[in-house]
Structures are given as structure tokens and as C-alpha cells.
Design an enzyme around this catalytic site. Sequence first.
Site, PDB file in Angstrom:
ATOM      1  N   SER A 127       0.874  -1.179   0.000  1.00  0.00           N
ATOM      2  CA  SER A 127       0.000   0.000   0.000  1.00  0.00           C
ATOM      3  C   SER A 127       0.909   1.227   0.000  1.00  0.00           C
ATOM      4  CB  SER A 127      -0.840  -0.014   1.284  1.00  0.00           C
ATOM      5  OG  SER A 127      -1.482   1.235   1.481  1.00  0.00           O
ATOM      6  N   TYR A 140      -2.086  -1.040  10.523  1.00  0.00           N
ATOM      7  CA  TYR A 140      -2.166  -1.238   9.074  1.00  0.00           C
ATOM      8  C   TYR A 140      -0.860  -0.793   8.419  1.00  0.00           C
ATOM      9  CZ  TYR A 140      -3.966  -1.119   4.280  1.00  0.00           C
ATOM     10  OH  TYR A 140      -4.154  -1.337   2.931  1.00  0.00           O
TER      11      TYR A 140
HETATM   12  N1  LIG Z   1      -8.758   0.070  -1.399  1.00  0.00           N
HETATM   13  C1  LIG Z   1      -7.671   0.786  -1.128  1.00  0.00           C
HETATM   14  O1  LIG Z   1      -7.721   2.045  -1.108  1.00  0.00           O
HETATM   15  C2  LIG Z   1      -6.343   0.082  -0.902  1.00  0.00           C
HETATM   16  C3  LIG Z   1      -5.185   0.877  -0.876  1.00  0.00           C
HETATM   17  C4  LIG Z   1      -3.948   0.260  -0.690  1.00  0.00           C
HETATM   18  C5  LIG Z   1      -3.876  -1.116  -0.538  1.00  0.00           C
HETATM   19  N2  LIG Z   1      -5.027  -1.863  -0.544  1.00  0.00           N
HETATM   20  C6  LIG Z   1      -4.865  -3.313  -0.389  1.00  0.00           C
HETATM   21  O2  LIG Z   1      -5.468  -3.946  -1.513  1.00  0.00           O
HETATM   22  C7  LIG Z   1      -5.873  -5.282  -1.134  1.00  0.00           C
HETATM   23  C8  LIG Z   1      -7.308  -5.481  -1.537  1.00  0.00           C
HETATM   24  O3  LIG Z   1      -8.093  -4.601  -0.729  1.00  0.00           O
HETATM   25  P1  LIG Z   1      -9.527  -4.051  -1.153  1.00  0.00           P
HETATM   26  O4  LIG Z   1      -9.452  -2.586  -1.215  1.00  0.00           O
HETATM   27  O5  LIG Z   1     -10.069  -4.827  -2.282  1.00  0.00           O
HETATM   28  O6  LIG Z   1     -10.289  -4.426   0.199  1.00  0.00           O
HETATM   29  P2  LIG Z   1     -11.717  -5.070   0.408  1.00  0.00           P
HETATM   30  O7  LIG Z   1     -12.677  -4.415  -0.500  1.00  0.00           O
HETATM   31  O8  LIG Z   1     -11.965  -5.024   1.880  1.00  0.00           O
HETATM   32  O9  LIG Z   1     -11.466  -6.573  -0.046  1.00  0.00           O
HETATM   33  C9  LIG Z   1     -10.565  -7.341   0.694  1.00  0.00           C
HETATM   34  C10 LIG Z   1     -10.508  -8.711   0.093  1.00  0.00           C
HETATM   35  O10 LIG Z   1      -9.630  -9.511   0.914  1.00  0.00           O
HETATM   36  C11 LIG Z   1     -10.336 -10.685   1.304  1.00  0.00           C
HETATM   37  N3  LIG Z   1      -9.859 -11.078   2.629  1.00  0.00           N
HETATM   38  C12 LIG Z   1      -9.772 -10.316   3.744  1.00  0.00           C
HETATM   39  N4  LIG Z   1      -9.282 -11.030   4.760  1.00  0.00           N
HETATM   40  C13 LIG Z   1      -9.033 -12.268   4.266  1.00  0.00           C
HETATM   41  C14 LIG Z   1      -8.519 -13.449   4.818  1.00  0.00           C
HETATM   42  N5  LIG Z   1      -8.127 -13.527   6.103  1.00  0.00           N
HETATM   43  N6  LIG Z   1      -8.421 -14.556   4.023  1.00  0.00           N
HETATM   44  C15 LIG Z   1      -8.798 -14.506   2.719  1.00  0.00           C
HETATM   45  N7  LIG Z   1      -9.295 -13.412   2.136  1.00  0.00           N
HETATM   46  C16 LIG Z   1      -9.414 -12.302   2.906  1.00  0.00           C
HETATM   47  C17 LIG Z   1     -11.796 -10.310   1.258  1.00  0.00           C
HETATM   48  O11 LIG Z   1     -12.597 -11.434   0.977  1.00  0.00           O
HETATM   49  P3  LIG Z   1     -13.522 -12.109   2.083  1.00  0.00           P
HETATM   50  O12 LIG Z   1     -14.030 -11.041   2.976  1.00  0.00           O
HETATM   51  O13 LIG Z   1     -14.537 -12.870   1.291  1.00  0.00           O
HETATM   52  O14 LIG Z   1     -12.605 -13.044   2.771  1.00  0.00           O
HETATM   53  C18 LIG Z   1     -11.849  -9.394   0.046  1.00  0.00           C
HETATM   54  O15 LIG Z   1     -11.932 -10.142  -1.150  1.00  0.00           O
HETATM   55  C19 LIG Z   1      -5.628  -5.380   0.363  1.00  0.00           C
HETATM   56  O16 LIG Z   1      -4.411  -6.048   0.604  1.00  0.00           O
HETATM   57  C20 LIG Z   1      -5.540  -3.926   0.816  1.00  0.00           C
HETATM   58  O17 LIG Z   1      -4.817  -3.778   2.006  1.00  0.00           O
HETATM   59  C21 LIG Z   1      -6.252  -1.307  -0.731  1.00  0.00           C
END
Ligand SMILES: NC(=O)c1ccc[n+]([C@@H]2O[C@H](COP(=O)([O-])OP(=O)(O)OC[C@H]3O[C@@H](n4cnc5c(N)ncnc54)[C@H](OP(=O)(O)O)[C@@H]3O)[C@@H](O)[C@H]2O)c1
Length: 242
Positions: A127, A140
Site C-alpha cells: 500500500s 495497518y
Molecule cells: N482500497 C484501497 O484504497 C487500498 C489501498 C492500498 C492497498 N489496498 C490493499 O489492496 C488489497 C485489496 O483490498 P480491497 O481494497 O479490495 O479491500 P476489500 O474491499 O476489503 O477486499 C478485501 C478482500 O480480501 C479478502 N480477505 C480479507 N481477509 C481475508 C482473509 N483472512 N483470508 C482470505 N481473504 C481475505 C476479502 O474477501 P472475504 O471477505 O470474502 O474473505 C476481500 O476479497 C488489500 O491487501 C488492501 O490492504 C487497498
Amino acid sequence: MFVSSAISLSPPGRAVGRVSGRHEDVGEQFARELADLGAPAEFVRADVRFDADVKDLVDRAVARFGRIDVAFNNAGTEGTPGPVTEVTDEGYQATFDTNVKGTLLCLKHEFRVMREQGGGSIVNVSSGYGLMGYPGATLYVGSKHAVVGITKAAALEGAAHGIRVNAVAPGYTRTAMYERFTGDDTARDAVDSVLPMHRAGTPEEIAEAVQFLGSDRASYVTGHILLVDGGLMAGGPLFPSS
Ligand SMILES: NC(=O)c1ccc[n+]([C@@H]2O[C@H](COP(=O)([O-])OP(=O)(O)OC[C@H]3O[C@@H](n4cnc5c(N)ncnc54)[C@H](OP(=O)(O)O)[C@@H]3O)[C@@H](O)[C@H]2O)c1
């Protein structure tokens, strides 16, 4: 063959190989959408906090498709944000077990397969907060800095075995996490307005970077952290907004 530890959907919700997560309804629908696009896909329920789940995911991918060419370790959580004075065991586990231990377990089992087949490509997800601090998000921020270090160390371990390990470092991206982080439309507009491009990124824009790092086009790229943040880190929070 491509394996992903989690799916990122653009709210209101709508992306070859094996996808996983903890919610079967979301995962099954996603796999059907991929199949409709002509990309055979299968959903496997897996929680990356647990060694047995990750082993099962990887083993089933190999049993079905024979190998793993690209792995995308996307599972992540914002955990329980709050000041450092309020850190608890539960909060630590909620964040680090998925973001750090989950990444390590994925690497462990992907390396096992990729070493045997003679190579592969792995893309972790850090991130912008893996490269800078943010008050109230110590857990985080710490967990995503750990992903940066893990990516670099694993890249060195994999290099002689033909395994490349890189990470994307997204800035604000329009997913369910971003919706939770920003709260409501007014707050979301306020955040968007101070970003260099006056908007958050899309999951598709992150996917482009993941696809590049995963592919042979990046054959000499390993141990790299690729920012995909619309310029956010280029100037820091005090850049003059135009
Ligand atoms: N959105 C942003 O602004 C942003 C910015 C920087 C980095 N990120 C990173 O990008 C990645 C994706 O995030 P996102 O924004 O798509 O978040 P999100 O909308 O909350 O989705 C998170 C995903 O991770 C899965 N997940 C969470 N905990 C898990 C576990 N213990 N085992 C297996 N699957 C798990 C969830 O699926 P289930 O709930 O079905 O398990 C979901 O598919 C993450 O690593 C996040 O930290 C996001």
C-alpha cells in the site's frame, strides 16, 4: 494458471484460474463472471490466516491446472484503526494475521510449487501506507511496511529458482475498503479533491500493474514495489493542489 488469494470488487460489486476469499456467495459469482468471459475459473474458500487453508488452495490449483504460473496475494484488511495507545492483542491479530502472516503463508506454499516446476511469478499487495506513515493507522501501516520487506527478502530467495516476487502499492482505490475508510459520499469527495488526479484509482488500474508484474514482460523485475497511486506519493500530503 493464475491463483489469487482474494478478489477486489468495485462497489456496487462486479473481474483464469483459481480465486479465493472467505465468502462463497461473492466468490462463486465472481468465478461465474470469469467463466462467462471465457476464462475458466473456480472458487475455493480459503482464509489466508490459516496454513491448512492456503495449502489446500494451492494444492487444489495444482491438482486442477497442473501448475501455478502467477500468484496474486491480494487478501488484506484495514483491521481496527485507532491510536497506538489503544493497540490490543485482538487488533494486532486482526491486522497482522491477514496482512503479514497471510502473505507469508501464501509465499510458503507458492514457493513450494514454483520451485518444483522451475519458476513462477508472485505479486503481493502492499500500500502507499507501506511506504509512509499515517496517524491512527499504526497497525495497518506496520503490516504493509512488513509486506514490502517480505517481498524483497522473498525475491532474493526466489531469484535463483526462477521465481520473481514483486508487490503493488496502491494508493486510494475504489473498493469496499475505500468506501469504509472514507465513510460517506461527502467525505469521499473531500478525499478525492485533495488527491493529485482529484480521484481515487480503480481496481482495473491496479489490475493492469499486477498483470504486468505477473507476466513475462516483467521478466527482469523482481523485489520491486510498484506504486499505483495517481501521484500521491510523488509530493506527499502537502503538495500544492491545482
Ligand atoms: N482500497 C484501497 O484504497 C487500498 C489501498 C492500498 C492497498 N489496498 C490493499 O489492496 C488489497 C485489496 O483490498 P480491497 O481494497 O479490495 O479491500 P476489500 O474491499 O476489503 O477486499 C478485501 C478482500 O480480501 C479478502 N480477505 C480479507 N481477509 C481475508 C482473509 N483472512 N483470508 C482470505 N481473504 C481475505 C476479502 O474477501 P472475504 O471477505 O470474502 O474473505 C476481500 O476479497 C488489500 O491487501 C488492501 O490492504 C487497498
